[in-house]
Design an enzyme around this catalytic site. Sequence first.
Site, PDB file in Angstrom:
ATOM      1  N   ASP A  58      -7.757 -18.552  39.799  1.00 25.56           N
ATOM      2  CA  ASP A  58      -7.914 -19.184  38.493  1.00 25.56           C
ATOM      3  C   ASP A  58      -7.668 -18.165  37.382  1.00 25.56           C
ATOM      4  OD1 ASP A  58      -8.654 -20.629  36.279  1.00 25.56           O
ATOM      5  OD2 ASP A  58     -10.630 -21.201  37.024  1.00 25.56           O
ATOM      6  N   CYS A 106      -2.093 -20.037  30.734  1.00 23.26           N
ATOM      7  CA  CYS A 106      -2.519 -20.099  32.136  1.00 23.26           C
ATOM      8  C   CYS A 106      -1.356 -20.306  33.108  1.00 23.26           C
ATOM      9  CB  CYS A 106      -3.602 -21.160  32.333  1.00 23.26           C
ATOM     10  SG  CYS A 106      -3.202 -22.812  31.752  1.00 23.26           S
ATOM     11  N   HIS A 138      -8.237 -18.599  34.219  1.00 26.45           N
ATOM     12  CA  HIS A 138      -9.021 -18.941  33.033  1.00 26.45           C
ATOM     13  C   HIS A 138     -10.238 -18.042  32.841  1.00 26.45           C
ATOM     14  CE1 HIS A 138      -6.736 -22.626  34.029  1.00 26.45           C
ATOM     15  NE2 HIS A 138      -6.628 -22.719  32.716  1.00 26.45           N
TER      16      HIS A 138
END
Length: 415
Positions: free
Chosen positions: A296, A94, A298
């Site tokens: 993000d 990430c 993820h």
Amino acid sequence: MESVMQAGKPKIMALADLVSVLSKYENQITIFTDYLEEFPDTDELVWILGKQHLLKTEKSKLLSDISARLWFTYRRKFSPIGGTGPSSDAGWGCMLRCGQMMLAQALICRHLGRDWNWEKQKEQPKEYQRILQCFLDRKDCCYSIHQMAQMGVGEGKSIGEWFGPNTVAQVLKKLALFDEWNSLAVYVSMDNTVVIEDIKKMCCILPLSADTAGESPPSSLNASNRSKSTSAGWPAWKPLLLIVPLRLGINQINPVYVDAFKECFKMPQSLGALGGKPNNAYYFIGFLGDELIFLDPHTTQTFVDTEENGTVDDQTFHCLQSPQRMNILNLDPSVALGFFCKEEKDFDSWCSLVQKEILKENLRMFELVQKHPSHWPPFIPPAKPEVTTTGAEFIDSTEQLEEFDLEEDFEILSV
């Protein structure tokens, strides 16, 4: 997991069918835990990477600006890193993806400008496609997950190990030395200190020409006559990616830094910030009140490669969902600020803004000094390093990730 409703009755799906559905809609699935989804009805300004938007009247423009940012997420089914390593970065990549997003924004500003916008299924400039290809998950792409993970070995990170903001900054600095097309100068500050003299030494380049060989450049060149001097063979400015790793508290961000941190997103040179929560990295691109807006990484998507016509299907590289937000006080104190200065006048302007907005605080986020500190070793602009991955620990499966300690402490580099 909730049942799928059909004709008003719950239907329990077979595992294979469920996997198929999740795979089909993986780009639309995001886990919202304590994050806020919709923007509130407010008269407040929203700041995104140096641009302001009035939420009440410019919401569509705001969302368009956010979706134009290149969005890099976990990917799967790419060629194994190092030949025998992982074929997905889910669970560990990430921060690398966030570093890619910050760098991609710098390249967009460099080639297309901050005002460039993206529209779905609209033909884009060739520079856009070339930027996107720099980040594909292939070992021959200069800023791929493969290159970043393997360069991280030299920073003490095994392939598959979680990176912190400072490690990603160091990796980008090294990889940029191999990138002749973008030709960026990457400066990563040390000890919370940005040295103007060192940056100008690194960014002022002297074009080679026969008629200027042996001549000495003027002792001083200001931004206004820089372009004239370039045609005469005097130093030109190499576009600057400036990354400032910081520790803004011990276990959580110190509230005294909040205002200065937010000011950085207002600067025209802003590339946002890398940070997040323990082992969960996000790319912060702006703020509304005391809430940070972020992209993000993820979400796990399937590897995308170049098509036969040489272009990349870019649909999965832009986030079309409502952007996520989190309260700034929930931010982990280890962060890295990013700034891009295409020309010397941009850097000079950034220095003025820092003097005005950052250095006025009693407890400063970082220092900006004119001269190289006398107790530091001499500054030597970075040169292309010798790259080797010999001895790197390649990972055969994601289960092996459990062997690594994923807690990233803030790193203070030795000079």
